[in-house]
Write an enzyme that holds these catalytic residues in place. Structure first.
Site, short mmCIF file in Angstrom:
data_model
loop_
_atom_site.label_atom_id
_atom_site.label_comp_id
_atom_site.label_asym_id
_atom_site.label_seq_id
_atom_site.Cartn_x
_atom_site.Cartn_y
_atom_site.Cartn_z
N ASP A 1 74.13 -4.44 12.17
CA ASP A 1 73.52 -3.82 10.83
C ASP A 1 74.64 -2.80 10.29
O ASP A 1 74.68 -1.60 11.24
CB ASP A 1 72.84 -4.00 9.89
CG ASP A 1 72.67 -2.83 8.13
OD1 ASP A 1 73.58 -4.40 7.84
OD2 ASP A 1 72.30 -2.14 7.54
N SER A 2 75.13 -2.61 8.88
CA SER A 2 75.88 -0.97 8.45
C SER A 2 74.83 -0.09 8.54
O SER A 2 75.47 0.85 8.05
CB SER A 2 77.24 -1.31 7.36
OG SER A 2 75.83 -1.63 6.20
N TYR B 1 80.52 -1.95 4.30
CA TYR B 1 80.64 -3.19 4.85
C TYR B 1 81.44 -3.75 3.49
O TYR B 1 81.77 -4.60 3.49
CB TYR B 1 80.03 -3.89 5.75
CG TYR B 1 79.99 -2.96 7.52
CD1 TYR B 1 80.79 -1.70 7.07
CD2 TYR B 1 79.52 -4.38 8.25
CE1 TYR B 1 80.10 -0.98 9.10
CE2 TYR B 1 79.74 -3.27 10.03
CZ TYR B 1 80.09 -1.98 9.88
OH TYR B 1 80.33 -1.63 11.13
N CYS C 1 73.05 -8.42 8.38
CA CYS C 1 74.15 -7.72 7.81
C CYS C 1 74.69 -9.18 7.17
O CYS C 1 75.27 -10.31 8.24
CB CYS C 1 74.73 -6.63 8.42
SG CYS C 1 76.27 -6.48 7.67
N ASN C 2 74.47 -9.27 5.60
CA ASN C 2 75.19 -10.51 5.26
C ASN C 2 76.16 -9.91 4.73
O ASN C 2 77.10 -11.09 4.94
CB ASN C 2 74.07 -10.74 3.62
CG ASN C 2 73.00 -10.79 3.51
OD1 ASN C 2 72.14 -12.25 3.36
ND2 ASN C 2 71.66 -9.78 3.49
N CYS D 1 71.42 -9.06 0.61
CA CYS D 1 71.64 -8.10 1.66
C CYS D 1 70.75 -7.37 2.30
O CYS D 1 69.51 -6.89 1.27
CB CYS D 1 72.79 -6.57 0.90
SG CYS D 1 72.64 -5.30 1.61
N THR D 2 71.22 -6.94 3.43
CA THR D 2 69.32 -6.31 4.33
C THR D 2 69.05 -5.10 3.90
O THR D 2 67.94 -5.05 4.42
CB THR D 2 69.72 -6.71 5.78
OG1 THR D 2 71.02 -5.64 6.17
CG2 THR D 2 69.90 -8.00 6.38
N HIS D 3 69.67 -4.47 3.16
CA HIS D 3 69.24 -3.37 2.20
C HIS D 3 68.26 -3.90 1.41
O HIS D 3 67.98 -2.81 0.84
CB HIS D 3 70.10 -2.33 1.41
CG HIS D 3 70.91 -2.10 3.05
ND1 HIS D 3 72.09 -1.72 4.36
CD2 HIS D 3 71.28 -0.16 3.49
CE1 HIS D 3 72.49 -0.66 4.54
NE2 HIS D 3 71.81 0.05 4.37
N1 DGL Z 1 73.40 -4.25 4.76
C1 DGL Z 1 74.07 -5.21 4.24
C2 DGL Z 1 74.88 -6.36 4.18
O1 DGL Z 1 73.44 -7.22 4.74
C3 DGL Z 1 75.56 -4.63 3.59
C4 DGL Z 1 75.85 -3.05 3.30
C5 DGL Z 1 77.20 -2.76 3.10
O2 DGL Z 1 77.47 -2.33 2.84
O3 DGL Z 1 77.16 -1.80 4.45
O4 DGL Z 1 75.17 -7.20 3.82
#
Ligand code: DGL
Length: 294
Positions: free
Chosen positions: A11-12, A43, A74-75, A183-185
């Site tokens: 993930d980012s 990302y 990470c999506n 988004c995984t966050h």
């Molecule tokens: N966690 C990341 C996702 O699932 C994105 C976060 C980012 O923008 O870095 O897309």
């Protein structure tokens, strides 16, 4: 192949913890290697060429650590899965999210919040169209929510402001009752979202992603034969101290601090932008987030 080789996650930043948590819960015996590329996040604000380059360097790092499969936790990275190169199988969270969606909703509109890159790449609607023509995503890209969660997980009011900015446009547009966290966050703030929007049934694609991985490893005879709890190692390209603080703040995982390692992935050597400018860029983004919420 040795069955006890670890499962990799990328993930980012800390977002992939929401996938890691499900993995540890559902497949506790497996060894795990997690990489959070906090130095280069978000990302979701990069162009596709950068996302592919960064994701490939993340994959190389995990391959060098001997992983048997990689969860793209990470999506944004998953939205580029067809352009990535890997020697081991990659599991896209976007694919899992679409499968989870059709298992939850037989027909109608489903709200989707994700990074702007995931939305601009149209990753979810493209994948969903392969599975059904009865369910449709109403998408909203957010520029700031992942960064605010990654950098200010304890700032409740700031988080609420950015949750509103992400979700309100969706509900003014349509009558939405199901919301996919693309988004995984975002599952880190799931409780706040539920309190603010009690009308939503929420889909967290991580659960399906682990089920798909487990099924694959089981069919291929690649599940670990270890007994007891596997070993989890966590790596970040950013500050180890920050990563540990954020991990504690979100109170998401019981992270063994001794297992937290910094690794720069040779960012300086193979990127078109030198490492210093990533730091500058990150600082600029944080300032922009602060300005937005003033
Ligand atoms: N966690 C990341 C996702 O699932 C994105 C976060 C980012 O923008 O870095 O897309």
């Amino acid at each position: 192949m040795n069955n006890n080789q670890p499962i990799g996650l990328i993930d980012s930043g800390i977002g992939g913890f929401t996938v890691l948590k499900e993995l540890q819960h559902r497949m506790p015996e497996e060894n795990i290697e997690y990489l959070g590329d906090s130095l280069r996040m978000p990302y979701g604000e990069l162009d596709n060429e950068e996302i592919i380059a960064y994701a490939n360097s993340d994959i190389r790092f995990l391959e060098a650590r001997g992983v048997k499969a990689i969860l793209l936790a990470c999506n944004t990275v998953s939205s580029m899965v067809d352009s990535l190169t890997a020697r081991v199988p990659l599991f896209s969270i976007v694919d899992a999210g679409c499968q989870a969606t059709i298992e939850t909703v037989p027909e109608g509109d489903v709200g989707l919040i994700a990074t702007r890159a995931t939305v601009n790449n149209n990753a979810y609607p493209r994948m969903l169209a392969r599975l059904t023509d009865k369910v449709h995503f109403v998408q909203q890209g957010t520029k700031t929510l992942a960064s605010v969660i990654n950098n200010y997980p304890e700032e409740i009011e700031l988080l609420r402001t950015h949750i509103h900015l992400a979700i309100d446009p969706l509900i003014t547009e349509r009558d939405i009752h199901v919301l996919l966290l693309g988004c995984t966050h975002f599952p880190i703030v799931r409780e706040s979202i539920e309190a603010m929007y009690p009308q939503f049934t929420i889909i967290n694609p991580a659960i399906k992603q682990i089920a798909i991985l487990k099924d694959y490893l089981s069919k291929n005879g690649e599940l670990t034969d270890q007994k007891g709890i596997g070993d989890t190692r966590i790596h970040t390209t950013g500050s180890v101290a920050d990563f540990r603080i954020f991990a504690d703040m979100v109170d998401y995982l019981d992270i063994d601090c001794e297992r937290l390692e910094r690794n720069t992935l040779d960012i300086d050597a193979n990127r078109k932008v030198p490492a210093e400018s990533y730091k500058r860029r990150k600082k600029k983004k944080i300032e922009a987030i602060e300005a937005l919420s003033e």
